[in-house]
Scaffold this active site. Structure first.
Site: not given
Ligand code: LUZ
Ligand code: MOS
Length: 764
Positions: A350, A348, A446, A234, A203, A515, A719, A316, A238
């Site tokens: 996070f 997903r 974030t 998912f 990703q 995100a 998400e 988060r 990342e």
């Protein structure tokens, strides 16, 4: 599953990949033709969760015909480091191992079978050390991956003192395996001048590029990372795709041949991190009428053996600790606990889902104690326009109440509840349960710095268009959305546009596709590139046609015309003209989300471009003899803004919902006290299938204008729907209570069949 309203079969509003997917023609990393001379890598990993490496004997493995090289940390030309946020994770173990699945050496062989055999011949002697798998144990020793985080607003102490009810409790939510259909993997091809191309199932192409460069001691301009598409991420790819890119790049660099590694499913399950399991406690204060006065919680995140994305995930959790409610006094702490598990990572939501589960449990607990319907407490505390979150941002274009009340009306909640009551009264061994689940999810990374993107557009002299962005297609349909952005800008057909692979040489310094913000960020960068080309074309046309600035020039239907239709020209003719007039037909676009900011010292700011809202009503039936259950229906009102592609967006809702229900009910990730994964294959780790998804899913598109920071006013959708699945836990809980009013059931997810059975027959 039924759909309401029906999908519009408008041209250009389907998922452009659907025909490829359903005919099996989609190509993934492992479908790439291999170059002659390609070698295969495999890692030999630790079978011990914590210990000191006394010796590694590779002599037998090296002697095996077909083994080309065995690589250890001492062979790394650059830095043995793959940490993303914090530099605390080595690629290959040096003196110590920290989790089962931690790579120790890399085997490079002529074929995969030989690599596999060689791995069996490697002897690693490890002196075992104490293993920690419980975040609370790590917390007791203050073993953290990064600093604990704290968000607060108002004054909880005096608010608790002034509350009619103060209720405290504990919760637990389990981990979750990503089970992307395409496992992790990468294919590296060395090129001249110490450069390298890496095809990666990631990703985050830039993360792979940066990691490989650091590991090889090269600079980023020597590493090209290319992603055509990936078979699901998912969040699991990342950050954690970088390790496998690094493994093949290191091997390819050392042996100067192409090297490939696609993980076997079992290896992937063993070695990679998952959704963070959490243990938490809460304290909630309410007045008699059900208004929440104060909420305090402590979240203990099971981070695994290295930071990976845990600090961001942890944050988060705090951002979403009050979900879709306004609570005036909030005090929440979060602890990133270091354990001997594979480093847990993005998944997903996070950390948001883990936070929301706790506030929903607290409300459920309070409702039971106060003898008040849960949904009444939920409803009385819903966010409203201008309400402040504990992190300082205020709710704008707030659709929390509109989604909630429309869901209640549209799906006739009161009649539904009456029917359930009647059913439960007349069925002694089968009970139905219902829960409402409101969701509010903040859109933006974030980490403010990450909210930017770029795009590259070429208009070729024949009028065809090539677009490149930083977005990675992982099944979520972002390719369709990027093509829609270009078609709507240029007013030309989908067929005239080609979306190129995601490539770090064409689009640099990308944020990962994550995100939920990929379409917004990359779509806006793409709009910026298109705009630059359009401005040049309009200038040209004004001179060519001799029309004033007041007359608008409109691009549509594969052509261009003035607003009064006095002049017009087909697109291809215009491009041919522009080419002959030596106009620049290429542009690089850039977008950085305006307005957002966040001060990590005070934990206050305006971190999100906007919020996505929605409400789901979930109904289930429990077999009170066996503990089995099924979901009768999930009915949703969701805030898409002005959905730019209803088919793609509906797919995200259905998939997210199923994945959320899976996390809350079926998927039980188990590690024993020695850190061994007991649910290490797909026979004993159950993911949702066609039999377990809800019998009926209805999705209503909230009538809303959308917001300007969403691409074409179409809000992010990746998400948020996962968190509707949290309602599944509480629907089951309520069905159990219909059978056994005094059920003792800790707030511990997932609600497996075994737990349901214990709840049905447990006593308080
Ligand atoms: N990844 C990330 C994410 O790096 N930062 C985030 O805020 C985020 N949020 C959701 C999913 N992935
Ligand atoms: Mo993600 S959890 O948006 O990679």
């Amino acid at each position: 599953m039924t759909v309401n309203p029906p999908i519009q079969k408008k041209k250009g509003s389907l998922n452009i990949d659907a025909p490829l997917h359903v005919s099996g023609k989609t190509t993934y990393l492992d479908d790439m033709p291999e170059l002659a001379g390609t070698l295969y890598a495999k890692v030999c990993y630790s079978k011990i969760a914590h210990g000191h490496i006394r010796s590694i004997d590779t002599s037998e493995a090296s002697a095996l015909p077909g083994v080309v090289r065995i690589i250890g940390h001492e062979d790394i030309p650059g830095v043995n480091q793959i940490g993303g946020i914090i530099a605390d994770e080595v690629l290959l173990a040096e003196d110590e191992v920290h989790f089962i699945g931690m790579p120790i050496v890399i085997i490079v062989a002529e074929d995969e079978v030989t690599a596999h055999k060689a791995r069996e011949l490697i002897r690693v002697e490890i002196v075992e050390k104490p293993v920690v798998v419980d975040p609370l144990e790590a917390h007791r020793c203050k073993e953290y991956l990064s600093k604990p985080l704290h968000f607060q607003m108002g004054d909880v102490d005096s608010a608790f003192a002034g509350s009619d009810y103060v209720i405290e409790g504990n919760t637990e939510s389990g981990g979750q395996e990503h089970v992307y259909l395409e496992t992790q993997g990468a294919y590296a091809i060395p090129r001249s001048n110490d450069s390298m191309i890496v095809y990666s199932s990631t990703q985050g192409p830039t993360a792979v590029q940066r990691t490989v460069a650091r590991l090889l001691g090269l600079s980023m301009n020597q590493i090209e990372v290319d992603v055509n598409r990936i078979g699901g991420g998912f969040g699991g790819k990342e950050d954690q795709a970088s390790a496998w890119g690094a493994v093949v790049a290191l091997a390819a660099y050392l042996v100067q041949r192409p090297v490939k590694y696609i993980l076997e499913r079992g290896e992937d399950l063993q070695m990679t991190g998952k959704r963070h399991p959490y243990k938490s406690n809460y304290k909630i204060g309410l007045s008699k009428d059900g208004m929440i006065r104060a909420f305090a919680a402590r979240f203990f995140q099971n981070g695994g053996a290295a930071a990976d994305l845990s600090p961001a995930v942890l944050q988060r959790t705090l951002f979403h600790a009050t979900n879709s409610y306004f609570i005036p006094n909030v005090d929440v702490w979060a602890y990133p606990c270091k354990t001997n598990l594979p480093p847990n990572t993005a998944f997903r939501g996070f950390g948001g889902p883990q936070g929301m589960f706790v506030i929903e449990a607290a409300i459920h607990h309070a409702a039971r104690q106060m003898n008040m319907p849960v949904h009444l407490i939920q409803e009385r505390n819903l966010l409203y326009e201008g309400a402040e979150f504990s992190y300082g941002q205020k709710a704008e274009d707030c659709e929390a109440q509109s989604c909630w009340y429309q869901a209640k009306e549209r799906y006739d909640l009161s009649a539904r509840m009456e029917r359930i009551k009647a059913y439960n009264a007349s069925n002694p061994i089968s009970k139905k349960g219902l829960a409402l689940m409101p969701v509010c999810f903040g859109i933006s990374f974030t980490n403010t710095m990450m909210n930017n993107a770029r795009a590259l557009v070429h208009v070729y002299s024949d009028g065809s268009v090539g677009i490149s962005t930083g977005a990675v297609e992982m099944g979520q349909g972002v390719s369709s959305k990027m093509i829609q952005v270009a078609t709507s800008a240029f007013g030309i057909d989908t067929d005239a546009i080609k979306l190129e692979t995601t490539n770090t040489t064409r689009v640099a310094n990308t944020s990962p596709s994550a995100a939920s913000a990929t379409a917004d960020l990359n779509g806006k960068a793409l709009q910026d590139a298109c705009r630059q080309i359009l401005e040049r074309l309009v200038d040209l046309l004004r001179k060519h046609w001799g029309v004033e600035n007041e007359v608008e020039v409109i691009f549509e239907n594969n052509g261009v015309h003035t607003s009064n239709y006095s002049k017009n020209m087909p697109w291809k003719e215009l491009i041919n003209l522009a080419f002959r007039k030596r106009i620049n037909l290429s542009a690089k676009g850039h977008f950085a989300t305006p307005r957002i900011h966040f001060d990590t010292k005070t934990s206050k700011g305006h971190p999100f471009a906007y919020h996505v809202y929605g409400t789901a009503i979930l109904t289930c039936t429990v077999d009170c003899l066996r503990g089995n259950y099924e979901f009768d229906a999930v009915e949703i009102v969701h805030d898409f803004g002005a959905s730019m592609n209803k088919a793609v967006d509906l797919g995200q809702i259905e998939g997210g919902l199923a994945q959320g229900i899976g996390w809350m009910t079926l998927e039980e990730l188990i590690y024993d006290e020695q850190g061994r994964l007991k649910s290490g294959n797909l026979a004993n780790y159950k993911i949702p299938d066609i039999y377990s998804v809800p019998k009926e899913v209805k999705v209503h598109y909230l009538e809303a204008e959308g917001v300007d920071l969403a691409i074409l006013k179409s809000k992010a959708v990746g998400e948020p729907p996962l968190m509707y699945g949290i309602g599944a836990y509480f629907a089951l809980y309520n069905a159990i209570l219909a059978f056994n009013k005094v059920a003792t059931l800790p707030y511990s997810a997932p609600m497996t069949t075994e737990k349901v059975l214990m709840g049905l027959y447990g006593k308080r």
